[in-house]
Design a protein around this motif. Sequence first.
Motif, short mmCIF file in Angstrom:
data_model
loop_
_atom_site.label_atom_id
_atom_site.label_comp_id
_atom_site.label_asym_id
_atom_site.label_seq_id
_atom_site.Cartn_x
_atom_site.Cartn_y
_atom_site.Cartn_z
N PRO A 60 -51.79 -22.75 -2.32
CA PRO A 60 -52.85 -22.01 -3.03
C PRO A 60 -54.22 -22.71 -2.96
O PRO A 60 -55.25 -22.04 -2.84
CB PRO A 60 -52.34 -21.95 -4.48
CG PRO A 60 -50.85 -22.03 -4.35
CD PRO A 60 -50.61 -22.97 -3.20
N LEU A 61 -54.23 -24.05 -3.01
CA LEU A 61 -55.49 -24.78 -2.90
C LEU A 61 -56.15 -24.52 -1.55
O LEU A 61 -57.35 -24.24 -1.46
CB LEU A 61 -55.25 -26.28 -3.06
CG LEU A 61 -55.18 -26.85 -4.48
CD1 LEU A 61 -54.83 -28.32 -4.43
CD2 LEU A 61 -56.48 -26.62 -5.23
N HIS B 127 -57.37 -20.91 -1.25
CA HIS B 127 -58.60 -20.70 -2.02
C HIS B 127 -59.81 -21.25 -1.26
O HIS B 127 -60.88 -20.63 -1.22
CB HIS B 127 -58.48 -21.36 -3.38
CG HIS B 127 -59.72 -21.22 -4.22
ND1 HIS B 127 -60.09 -20.03 -4.81
CD2 HIS B 127 -60.68 -22.13 -4.56
CE1 HIS B 127 -61.22 -20.20 -5.47
NE2 HIS B 127 -61.60 -21.46 -5.34
N SER B 128 -59.63 -22.43 -0.65
CA SER B 128 -60.73 -23.04 0.10
C SER B 128 -61.11 -22.18 1.30
O SER B 128 -62.30 -22.08 1.66
CB SER B 128 -60.34 -24.45 0.57
OG SER B 128 -60.14 -25.31 -0.52
N LEU B 129 -60.12 -21.57 1.95
CA LEU B 129 -60.39 -20.72 3.11
C LEU B 129 -61.04 -19.41 2.71
O LEU B 129 -61.75 -18.80 3.51
CB LEU B 129 -59.08 -20.44 3.86
CG LEU B 129 -58.53 -21.56 4.73
CD1 LEU B 129 -57.09 -21.28 5.13
CD2 LEU B 129 -59.40 -21.75 5.97
N SER B 130 -60.80 -18.97 1.49
CA SER B 130 -61.31 -17.67 1.04
C SER B 130 -62.62 -17.77 0.27
O SER B 130 -63.26 -16.76 0.01
CB SER B 130 -60.26 -16.97 0.17
OG SER B 130 -59.06 -16.80 0.89
N SER B 131 -62.99 -19.00 -0.13
CA SER B 131 -64.21 -19.17 -0.92
C SER B 131 -65.44 -18.94 -0.05
O SER B 131 -65.47 -19.30 1.13
CB SER B 131 -64.26 -20.58 -1.51
OG SER B 131 -63.17 -20.78 -2.39
N SER B 132 -66.45 -18.37 -0.64
CA SER B 132 -67.72 -18.15 0.06
C SER B 132 -68.87 -18.70 -0.79
O SER B 132 -69.02 -18.32 -1.95
CB SER B 132 -67.93 -16.67 0.33
OG SER B 132 -69.08 -16.44 1.08
N TRP C 114 -40.30 -31.04 -3.22
CA TRP C 114 -41.28 -31.05 -2.14
C TRP C 114 -41.74 -29.64 -1.81
O TRP C 114 -42.95 -29.37 -1.66
CB TRP C 114 -40.65 -31.71 -0.91
CG TRP C 114 -41.55 -31.78 0.29
CD1 TRP C 114 -42.41 -32.78 0.63
CD2 TRP C 114 -41.69 -30.77 1.31
NE1 TRP C 114 -43.06 -32.48 1.80
CE2 TRP C 114 -42.65 -31.26 2.24
CE3 TRP C 114 -41.09 -29.53 1.53
CZ2 TRP C 114 -43.02 -30.53 3.36
CZ3 TRP C 114 -41.48 -28.80 2.65
CH2 TRP C 114 -42.42 -29.30 3.55
N PHE C 115 -40.79 -28.72 -1.71
CA PHE C 115 -41.09 -27.33 -1.36
C PHE C 115 -41.94 -26.67 -2.45
O PHE C 115 -42.91 -25.96 -2.16
CB PHE C 115 -39.80 -26.55 -1.15
CG PHE C 115 -40.00 -25.08 -0.87
CD1 PHE C 115 -40.29 -24.64 0.40
CD2 PHE C 115 -39.92 -24.15 -1.90
CE1 PHE C 115 -40.49 -23.29 0.67
CE2 PHE C 115 -40.13 -22.80 -1.65
CZ PHE C 115 -40.42 -22.37 -0.37
N ASN C 116 -41.57 -26.89 -3.71
CA ASN C 116 -42.31 -26.28 -4.82
C ASN C 116 -43.76 -26.78 -4.86
O ASN C 116 -44.68 -26.02 -5.19
CB ASN C 116 -41.61 -26.55 -6.14
CG ASN C 116 -40.33 -25.75 -6.29
OD1 ASN C 116 -40.17 -24.70 -5.66
ND2 ASN C 116 -39.40 -26.23 -7.10
N THR C 117 -43.96 -28.06 -4.55
CA THR C 117 -45.32 -28.59 -4.50
C THR C 117 -46.13 -27.91 -3.40
O THR C 117 -47.30 -27.56 -3.57
CB THR C 117 -45.30 -30.11 -4.27
OG1 THR C 117 -44.61 -30.75 -5.33
CG2 THR C 117 -46.71 -30.67 -4.17
N ALA D 254 -47.38 -23.46 6.56
CA ALA D 254 -46.88 -23.48 5.19
C ALA D 254 -46.35 -22.10 4.79
O ALA D 254 -45.29 -21.99 4.15
CB ALA D 254 -47.99 -23.91 4.23
N GLN D 255 -47.06 -21.05 5.17
CA GLN D 255 -46.59 -19.69 4.87
C GLN D 255 -45.28 -19.39 5.59
O GLN D 255 -44.42 -18.67 5.06
CB GLN D 255 -47.66 -18.67 5.27
CG GLN D 255 -48.88 -18.68 4.37
CD GLN D 255 -49.99 -17.79 4.87
OE1 GLN D 255 -50.11 -17.53 6.08
NE2 GLN D 255 -50.83 -17.30 3.97
N PHE D 256 -45.12 -19.94 6.79
CA PHE D 256 -43.88 -19.77 7.55
C PHE D 256 -42.72 -20.39 6.78
O PHE D 256 -41.65 -19.78 6.64
CB PHE D 256 -44.05 -20.42 8.91
CG PHE D 256 -42.89 -20.24 9.84
CD1 PHE D 256 -42.66 -19.03 10.46
CD2 PHE D 256 -42.02 -21.29 10.12
CE1 PHE D 256 -41.59 -18.84 11.33
CE2 PHE D 256 -40.96 -21.13 10.98
CZ PHE D 256 -40.73 -19.90 11.59
N LEU D 257 -42.92 -21.60 6.26
CA LEU D 257 -41.88 -22.28 5.49
C LEU D 257 -41.57 -21.53 4.20
O LEU D 257 -40.41 -21.35 3.83
CB LEU D 257 -42.31 -23.71 5.18
CG LEU D 257 -42.34 -24.68 6.36
CD1 LEU D 257 -43.09 -25.96 5.99
CD2 LEU D 257 -40.94 -25.01 6.83
#
Length: 277
Positions: A38-39, A42-47, A28-31, A247-250
């Motif tokens: 990362p998905l 990427h969505s937050l950083s895409s312009s 679960w954690f690796n997923t 998620a980054q916290f975990l």
Amino acid sequence: MPSPFSIFSRSSTTKETPIPFKDYYTNWFNTLKNTLLPLLHHSLSSSPSTPTLLSSHLHLILHHLLSYYESLDLAVTTNSNNLPYLLYPSWRNSLEIPFLFLGDLHPYVFTNLLRSFLDEADNDEDTDNDRQVLVFDRPCQVVMAWKDPSKHLIIKIEQIERGLRLMVPALLDRVKKTQSGFVGKVAEEWVNCEGKEKMDVSEAMKAEMEELVSVFLDANRLRRSVISEIVGALNVYQGALFLEGLAQFLVGFQDKNLLREFERCKTPVSERVGLSL
């Protein structure tokens, strides 16, 4: 010691192979770390940032987080003997343990994380006049997501926080009462034993376990509710940033350098000095 978690299994043509819950958590954690985070990032950083795609990735992580608590529920309702392993999870490291509440993250973590976005927005307002250059690595909608939060959102956040301040002490009180009741029943059985070689505490244990399972399930229900209510109160950009932060916290708990430094701080000074000589 045999694994208590036999409910998670892989299908095969001949039989089902049990998966220890620790292995389930690792998968679960690796997923979360290697695919979903990362998905979303990427969505937050895409312009330009596409709200539909961002919403899709947001809900993937949300579903993934909630599914973990559903799996915890399944583990304990399938076999209540799993409860001690779930309350004191061996898959959590020493850095995570202080943040646990009845087996998993304390629900205050969620509201404190949410408040950190509001506090950061306030700090940005205080320092805007002192900035000469602003460098954004994300679209404007994402960067400005927490700028001037609505009054409705602030009220909703305060409602969630008030609910937690009522529910968390109530859950702890139930645990204390259950433990106290168990001790009282054992003491009573001890007196009634009158010199017998064996003392039967099975009924006391059964009653305690049933109530503790109920408290555990309610704690998971509270965690799911708080996460869902927070995301439901936010717009797509705010919600994505909140889940990214969670998620980054975990993931951060598994940082080897951070964990090594934490363990070093726990070592008595005298031992650290001796090791350095």
